[in-house]
Design a protein around this motif. Structure first.
Motif, short mmCIF file in Angstrom:
data_model
loop_
_atom_site.label_atom_id
_atom_site.label_comp_id
_atom_site.label_asym_id
_atom_site.label_seq_id
_atom_site.Cartn_x
_atom_site.Cartn_y
_atom_site.Cartn_z
N PHE A 118 0.22 -3.15 1.43
CA PHE A 118 1.38 -3.62 2.19
C PHE A 118 2.67 -3.22 1.49
CE2 PHE A 118 4.66 -6.61 3.29
CZ PHE A 118 4.54 -6.68 4.67
N ALA B 33 -4.93 -5.69 0.08
CA ALA B 33 -3.98 -5.79 1.20
C ALA B 33 -2.55 -5.84 0.67
CB ALA B 33 -4.28 -7.02 2.03
N ARG B 34 -2.34 -6.63 -0.38
CA ARG B 34 -0.99 -6.75 -0.93
C ARG B 34 -0.51 -5.41 -1.47
NH1 ARG B 34 2.11 -11.05 -2.80
NH2 ARG B 34 3.67 -10.42 -4.34
N LEU C 232 5.24 -13.17 -5.64
CA LEU C 232 6.11 -13.57 -4.54
C LEU C 232 5.42 -13.38 -3.18
CD1 LEU C 232 9.11 -14.50 -4.68
CD2 LEU C 232 9.74 -12.22 -3.91
N PRO C 233 5.49 -14.39 -2.31
CA PRO C 233 4.93 -14.23 -0.97
C PRO C 233 5.54 -13.01 -0.29
CG PRO C 233 5.60 -16.50 -1.32
CD PRO C 233 6.06 -15.73 -2.51
N ILE C 234 4.72 -12.28 0.47
CA ILE C 234 5.19 -10.99 0.94
C ILE C 234 6.35 -11.07 1.91
CG2 ILE C 234 3.13 -9.64 0.48
CD1 ILE C 234 2.17 -10.12 3.18
N VAL C 235 6.49 -12.16 2.60
CA VAL C 235 7.64 -12.27 3.49
C VAL C 235 8.94 -12.28 2.67
CG1 VAL C 235 8.77 -13.65 5.25
CG2 VAL C 235 6.27 -13.51 5.19
#
Lengths: 297, 297
Positions: free
Chosen positions: A146, A142-143, A97-100
């Motif tokens: 985050f 990074a993911r 899933l995209p982080i936003v």
DNA sequence: GTTATATTTCTGTCTAGGACAAATAACCAC
DNA sequence: GTGGTTATTTGTCCTAGACAGAAATATAAC
């Protein structure tokens, strides 16, 4: 192409250890730059990441390096799926899933299921998936960072948002295991607060003999410590006993973390090997006082 | 009596460095335990703490070790009082006030003077006093850590409390300088948010080449990096230039921290050498849009 | 006098290979 | 099973030398 220091930092493995592994097992076999200094590839970094994770799960270096990289990968996948039953929904959340959107999804989960369920059914398995789960090779550093940062900040916001009664027991949470593993302690603090305690968390690393004076000055009712899996068990025990000695009898001592998995009994020290035990521990320590706590709007 | 590893961790000085200092300057001259391993006293720890602080202030090891311990102490006191004009009120707060009352006093200052003044007139000088100030020998490590932890959590709460407009510029704050110096970045994030930006702070250490993809995915309008004084200046510059190259032109790049004290000019990179410049930088980047931001009750 | 470039000094981190304590596993007696 | 011994594994420390990269200083050019 990174040098030994960067590798050591990113993996959390000492420089000496990396060198001695190379000497003994011949395994992280880096190229050398023009000065004869070790130079590691991205691939080697990933390979060692798997080694590190297997080690965290209790495997010993000798056994790990006896395997081929492929075998290691398979073993880790097996261990992970054994431990964290693969909730497909969560899996997708963590991996693709995209982080936003991920941020929104997590906030939604928290507000719809409440803090207790959020920790047990979302945060814990998700972190597990992250910590051990990017075996699949598809998650960037990074993911990973985050997401854990996000969970940390959500939990801290909750900790602050909840109001607790004036006379609630006052708990002091301290981390002795270096900078990593902050989240375990944070989750424990949040769960205790949910049980009607006043949790105060100190992130910075404190020398052991400064703990008792601080607890006294803060008039804490209990001190809770967390020892990560890396922490040598015997050392943890010794330190606990010493701290117990220095602490006035009316200040309780709670210890948790995977370093203390063996249910040893230490006098005057409460072991919390699982977050699920927290409600019981709270009752045992302070009786069944006001359970519900108000929430600020 | 602590070993070299503990000393290294507590001071933030590498093990190799400690050994080479001993070899060269003969200064941290530890006793040896029965295995020939170095064993340091508490006094030595304090002495090296002063060395470390002088180093942070720009003094070089060769010059520092040429002085006697007393001279070092006096030099540091001079440097500190030069830089942070001794507000007696704050001094008392930092050094002697019981921490329970100290907590109350800080909260009071924040709510009465507002975030802007709190940062500039309380947090910055207080941290300065702490970081360099327990020269006087009277502050415990626990107290030092407790206070900086407290300020950190207050700032984070403020960051979360402030609502910002939907369309506000979106800033991504990253720390490249290891775990220390988190507070500088946090204060910058808070001040930018006060200027009507949406600050998002990531505490964990990211590899440089993961920064650009993350900024893109988050659709950030700018990335802000902080380089601590320890960070080699040339390295910082190189990394900034590389990051600027990888980042799409519409994402701005802001750099701060004492490593960049020399006002070098780098194309496409905004230097922020002082927190006071933040309002100007904000205007320069995004024009004079909605300045005031609402606060949640 | 200021700016640019070369030279020197300083400083941190790397190297090798050996040593050994602390941690863990394996064994054995009860 | 539980407790205590012995064997093996494993991480961290040691010495002492080398040297790159940063900072300071000197030199040259404008």
């Amino acid at each position: 192409m990174i040098n030994i220091q960067q590798l050591s930092q990113e993996l959390g493995i000492g420089i000496d250890t990396l060198r001695v592994w190379e000497r003994r097992y011949g395994c992280p076999k880096p190229q050398r730059d023009r000065h004869g200094h070790r130079s590691y590839t991205e691939e080697q970094r990933q390979e060692l990441g798997i080694v590190r994770k297997l080690q965290d799960l209790g495997e010993r270096p000798g056994n790990i390096f006896a395997l081929s990289p492929q075998q290691r990968q398979r073993l880790l996948e097996k261990r992970v799926t054994d431990r964290a039953p693969a909730d497909d929904d969560l899996r997708q959340l963590a991996l693709t899933l995209p982080i936003v959107e991920l941020t929104i999804a997590l906030r939604h989960r928290l507000s719809s299921s409440g803090l207790y369920d959020f920790i047990h059914k979302t945060a814990v398995p998700l972190l597990h998936l992250l910590g051990y789960g990017w075996v699949e090779g598809s998650i960037s550093i990074a993911r990973e960072h985050f997401i854990s940062d996000l969970i940390e900040s959500m939990l801290q916001a909750e900790l602050r948002r909840q109001a607790v009664a004036e006379e609630a027991p006052h708990l002091l949470f301290l981390n002795l295991s270096g900078e990593r593993h902050r989240l375990g302690l944070l989750m424990a603090a949040a769960l205790f607060q949910l049980e009607g305690c006043r949790s105060r968390l100190i992130q910075e690393h404190l020398p052991l003999n400064e703990v008792a004076p601080l607890a006294k000055e803060l008039a804490a009712d209990a001190v809770a410590l967390s020892f990560s899996g890396q922490y040598p068990e015997l050392k943890a025990k010794k330190e606990l006993v010493e701290l117990r000695r220095k602490l006035p009898a009316q200040i309780k001592l709670i210890a948790g973390g995977s370093a203390l998995k063996n249910k040893v009994y230490l006098p005057g020290i409460l072991l919390c090997s699982d977050l699920h035990q927290i409600p019981d521990i709270r009752k045992h320590l302070f009786g069944a006082a006001q359970q519900g706590q108000k929430e600020q709007p």
